[in-house]
Write a protein that holds these residues in place. Structure first.
Motif, PDB file in Angstrom:
ATOM      1  N   THR A 265       8.912   4.790   7.758  1.00 36.64           N
ATOM      2  CA  THR A 265       9.388   6.043   7.157  1.00 36.64           C
ATOM      3  C   THR A 265      10.224   6.839   8.146  1.00 36.64           C
ATOM      4  OG1 THR A 265       7.420   6.122   5.752  1.00 36.64           O
ATOM      5  CG2 THR A 265       8.651   8.175   6.025  1.00 36.64           C
ATOM      6  N   ASP A 266       9.692   7.036   9.343  1.00 38.88           N
ATOM      7  CA  ASP A 266      10.407   7.808  10.366  1.00 38.88           C
ATOM      8  C   ASP A 266      11.736   7.154  10.736  1.00 38.88           C
ATOM      9  OD1 ASP A 266       8.231   9.512  10.320  1.00 38.88           O
ATOM     10  OD2 ASP A 266       7.366   8.735  12.191  1.00 38.88           O
ATOM     11  N   ARG A 267      11.730   5.822  10.840  1.00 39.77           N
ATOM     12  CA  ARG A 267      12.948   5.096  11.209  1.00 39.77           C
ATOM     13  C   ARG A 267      13.990   5.179  10.084  1.00 39.77           C
ATOM     14  NH1 ARG A 267      10.487   1.150  13.271  1.00 39.77           N
ATOM     15  NH2 ARG A 267      10.219  -0.094  11.412  1.00 39.77           N
ATOM     16  N   ALA A 268      13.563   5.004   8.841  1.00 39.75           N
ATOM     17  CA  ALA A 268      14.505   5.030   7.714  1.00 39.75           C
ATOM     18  C   ALA A 268      15.109   6.414   7.517  1.00 39.75           C
ATOM     19  CB  ALA A 268      13.801   4.568   6.437  1.00 39.75           C
ATOM     20  N   LEU A 269      14.307   7.445   7.724  1.00 39.39           N
ATOM     21  CA  LEU A 269      14.797   8.816   7.542  1.00 39.39           C
ATOM     22  C   LEU A 269      15.483   9.368   8.791  1.00 39.39           C
ATOM     23  CD1 LEU A 269      11.766  10.319   5.605  1.00 39.39           C
ATOM     24  CD2 LEU A 269      13.977   9.595   4.663  1.00 39.39           C
ATOM     25  N   LYS A 270      15.316   8.665   9.910  1.00 41.28           N
ATOM     26  CA  LYS A 270      15.878   9.081  11.205  1.00 41.28           C
ATOM     27  C   LYS A 270      15.332  10.413  11.681  1.00 41.28           C
ATOM     28  CE  LYS A 270      20.079   6.447  10.719  1.00 41.28           C
ATOM     29  NZ  LYS A 270      20.380   6.081   9.363  1.00 41.28           N
ATOM     30  N   LYS A 271      14.135  10.768  11.193  1.00 42.22           N
ATOM     31  CA  LYS A 271      13.458  11.984  11.638  1.00 42.22           C
ATOM     32  C   LYS A 271      12.024  11.954  11.151  1.00 42.22           C
ATOM     33  CE  LYS A 271      16.386  14.299   9.046  1.00 42.22           C
ATOM     34  NZ  LYS A 271      17.165  15.298   8.381  1.00 42.22           N
ATOM     35  N   LYS A 272      11.213  12.803  11.750  1.00 40.17           N
ATOM     36  CA  LYS A 272       9.820  12.935  11.335  1.00 40.17           C
ATOM     37  C   LYS A 272       9.703  14.086  10.350  1.00 40.17           C
ATOM     38  CE  LYS A 272       8.090  10.888  15.481  1.00 40.17           C
ATOM     39  NZ  LYS A 272       6.837  10.418  15.943  1.00 40.17           N
ATOM     40  N   GLY A 273       8.590  14.136   9.641  1.00 43.15           N
ATOM     41  CA  GLY A 273       8.369  15.225   8.706  1.00 43.15           C
ATOM     42  C   GLY A 273       7.824  14.775   7.370  1.00 43.15           C
ATOM     43  N   ALA A 274       7.947  13.482   7.079  1.00 44.48           N
ATOM     44  CA  ALA A 274       7.369  12.903   5.864  1.00 44.48           C
ATOM     45  C   ALA A 274       6.140  12.106   6.294  1.00 44.48           C
ATOM     46  CB  ALA A 274       8.369  11.999   5.165  1.00 44.48           C
ATOM     47  N   ARG A 275       4.971  12.515   5.820  1.00 42.68           N
ATOM     48  CA  ARG A 275       3.729  11.876   6.245  1.00 42.68           C
ATOM     49  C   ARG A 275       3.257  10.877   5.194  1.00 42.68           C
ATOM     50  NH1 ARG A 275      -1.620  15.306   7.183  1.00 42.68           N
ATOM     51  NH2 ARG A 275      -1.069  15.700   5.037  1.00 42.68           N
ATOM     52  N   VAL A 276       2.974   9.656   5.627  1.00 43.25           N
ATOM     53  CA  VAL A 276       2.477   8.605   4.751  1.00 43.25           C
ATOM     54  C   VAL A 276       1.009   8.873   4.437  1.00 43.25           C
ATOM     55  CG1 VAL A 276       1.885   6.147   4.640  1.00 43.25           C
ATOM     56  CG2 VAL A 276       4.101   6.851   5.539  1.00 43.25           C
ATOM     57  N   LEU A 277       0.669   8.788   3.153  1.00 42.78           N
ATOM     58  CA  LEU A 277      -0.705   8.934   2.696  1.00 42.78           C
ATOM     59  C   LEU A 277      -1.104   7.658   1.967  1.00 42.78           C
ATOM     60  CD1 LEU A 277      -0.347  12.502   1.143  1.00 42.78           C
ATOM     61  CD2 LEU A 277      -1.194  11.934   3.427  1.00 42.78           C
ATOM     62  N   LEU A 278      -2.099   6.955   2.488  1.00 40.79           N
ATOM     63  CA  LEU A 278      -2.575   5.746   1.822  1.00 40.79           C
ATOM     64  C   LEU A 278      -3.589   6.119   0.759  1.00 40.79           C
ATOM     65  CD1 LEU A 278      -3.133   3.080   4.628  1.00 40.79           C
ATOM     66  CD2 LEU A 278      -1.280   3.248   2.998  1.00 40.79           C
ATOM     67  N   ALA A 279      -3.424   5.583  -0.439  1.00 44.74           N
ATOM     68  CA  ALA A 279      -4.371   5.805  -1.523  1.00 44.74           C
ATOM     69  C   ALA A 279      -5.350   4.641  -1.616  1.00 44.74           C
ATOM     70  CB  ALA A 279      -3.633   5.989  -2.839  1.00 44.74           C
ATOM     71  N   GLN A 280      -4.829   3.431  -1.462  1.00 42.95           N
ATOM     72  CA  GLN A 280      -5.697   2.256  -1.499  1.00 42.95           C
ATOM     73  C   GLN A 280      -5.016   1.069  -0.846  1.00 42.95           C
ATOM     74  OE1 GLN A 280      -6.540   1.232  -5.547  1.00 42.95           O
ATOM     75  NE2 GLN A 280      -4.495   0.518  -5.976  1.00 42.95           N
ATOM     76  N   VAL A 281      -5.852   0.178  -0.346  1.00 42.32           N
ATOM     77  CA  VAL A 281      -5.401  -1.103   0.180  1.00 42.32           C
ATOM     78  C   VAL A 281      -6.384  -2.132  -0.359  1.00 42.32           C
ATOM     79  CG1 VAL A 281      -5.065  -2.509   2.239  1.00 42.32           C
ATOM     80  CG2 VAL A 281      -4.420  -0.107   2.274  1.00 42.32           C
ATOM     81  N   ALA A 282      -5.863  -3.123  -1.049  1.00 40.39           N
ATOM     82  CA  ALA A 282      -6.725  -4.144  -1.639  1.00 40.39           C
ATOM     83  C   ALA A 282      -6.118  -5.520  -1.405  1.00 40.39           C
ATOM     84  CB  ALA A 282      -6.902  -3.887  -3.127  1.00 40.39           C
ATOM     85  N   LEU A 283      -6.985  -6.488  -1.283  1.00 44.29           N
ATOM     86  CA  LEU A 283      -6.578  -7.874  -1.075  1.00 44.29           C
ATOM     87  C   LEU A 283      -7.111  -8.690  -2.234  1.00 44.29           C
ATOM     88  CD1 LEU A 283      -5.366  -9.938   0.928  1.00 44.29           C
ATOM     89  CD2 LEU A 283      -7.633 -10.133   1.920  1.00 44.29           C
ATOM     90  N   ARG A 284      -6.249  -9.441  -2.896  1.00 47.58           N
ATOM     91  CA  ARG A 284      -6.696 -10.261  -4.018  1.00 47.58           C
ATOM     92  C   ARG A 284      -6.410 -11.722  -3.680  1.00 47.58           C
ATOM     93  NH1 ARG A 284      -3.893  -9.822  -9.740  1.00 47.58           N
ATOM     94  NH2 ARG A 284      -2.468 -11.303  -8.804  1.00 47.58           N
ATOM     95  N   ALA A 285      -7.454 -12.495  -3.632  1.00 44.43           N
ATOM     96  CA  ALA A 285      -7.320 -13.919  -3.360  1.00 44.43           C
ATOM     97  C   ALA A 285      -7.297 -14.673  -4.683  1.00 44.43           C
ATOM     98  CB  ALA A 285      -8.473 -14.409  -2.499  1.00 44.43           C
ATOM     99  N   THR A 286      -6.369 -15.593  -4.820  1.00 41.68           N
ATOM    100  CA  THR A 286      -6.307 -16.397  -6.023  1.00 41.68           C
ATOM    101  C   THR A 286      -6.975 -17.733  -5.776  1.00 41.68           C
ATOM    102  OG1 THR A 286      -4.133 -17.222  -5.382  1.00 41.68           O
ATOM    103  CG2 THR A 286      -4.180 -15.304  -6.824  1.00 41.68           C
ATOM    104  N   ALA A 287      -7.595 -18.266  -6.793  1.00 43.52           N
ATOM    105  CA  ALA A 287      -8.273 -19.564  -6.666  1.00 43.52           C
ATOM    106  C   ALA A 287      -7.242 -20.672  -6.510  1.00 43.52           C
ATOM    107  CB  ALA A 287      -9.128 -19.821  -7.911  1.00 43.52           C
ATOM    108  N   LYS A 288      -7.592 -21.643  -5.703  1.00 42.06           N
ATOM    109  CA  LYS A 288      -6.676 -22.780  -5.477  1.00 42.06           C
ATOM    110  C   LYS A 288      -6.992 -23.910  -6.421  1.00 42.06           C
ATOM    111  CE  LYS A 288      -5.714 -21.839  -0.714  1.00 42.06           C
ATOM    112  NZ  LYS A 288      -5.678 -22.327   0.631  1.00 42.06           N
TER     113      LYS A 288
END
Length: 82
Positions: free
Chosen positions: A59-82
């Protein structure tokens, strides 16, 4: 799956973020794909601290400045059967 949002208190920066969303989304997806290949394993939960730090750096690199804070809502991992 990563659910996230951006907290942007500054109105001028918020407008810039709105205009930059396609670039930000592309940068997030590319960064998370690289992270997934290198660091995610099906037998352990991904490190949310690392994910948040990576997304904040993108975010900071793309905007070339700080000030936008990342907020994570969820992180999930889904494994599929082989």
């Amino acid at each position: 799956m990563v659910g996230m949002g951006l907290d942007v208190p500054n109105a001028a920066l918020r407008d810039e973020v709105s205009r930059s969303l396609p670039v930000l989304r592309d940068a997030y997806v590319r960064n998370l794909l690289a992270f997934t290949v290198a660091a995610v394993h099906l037998d352990t939960q991904p490190d949310v601290t690392v994910i948040a730090a990576r997304l904040q750096a993108v975010t900071d690199r793309a905007l070339k400045k700080k000030g936008a804070r990342v907020l994570l809502a969820q992180v999930a991992l889904r494994a599929t059967a082989k």
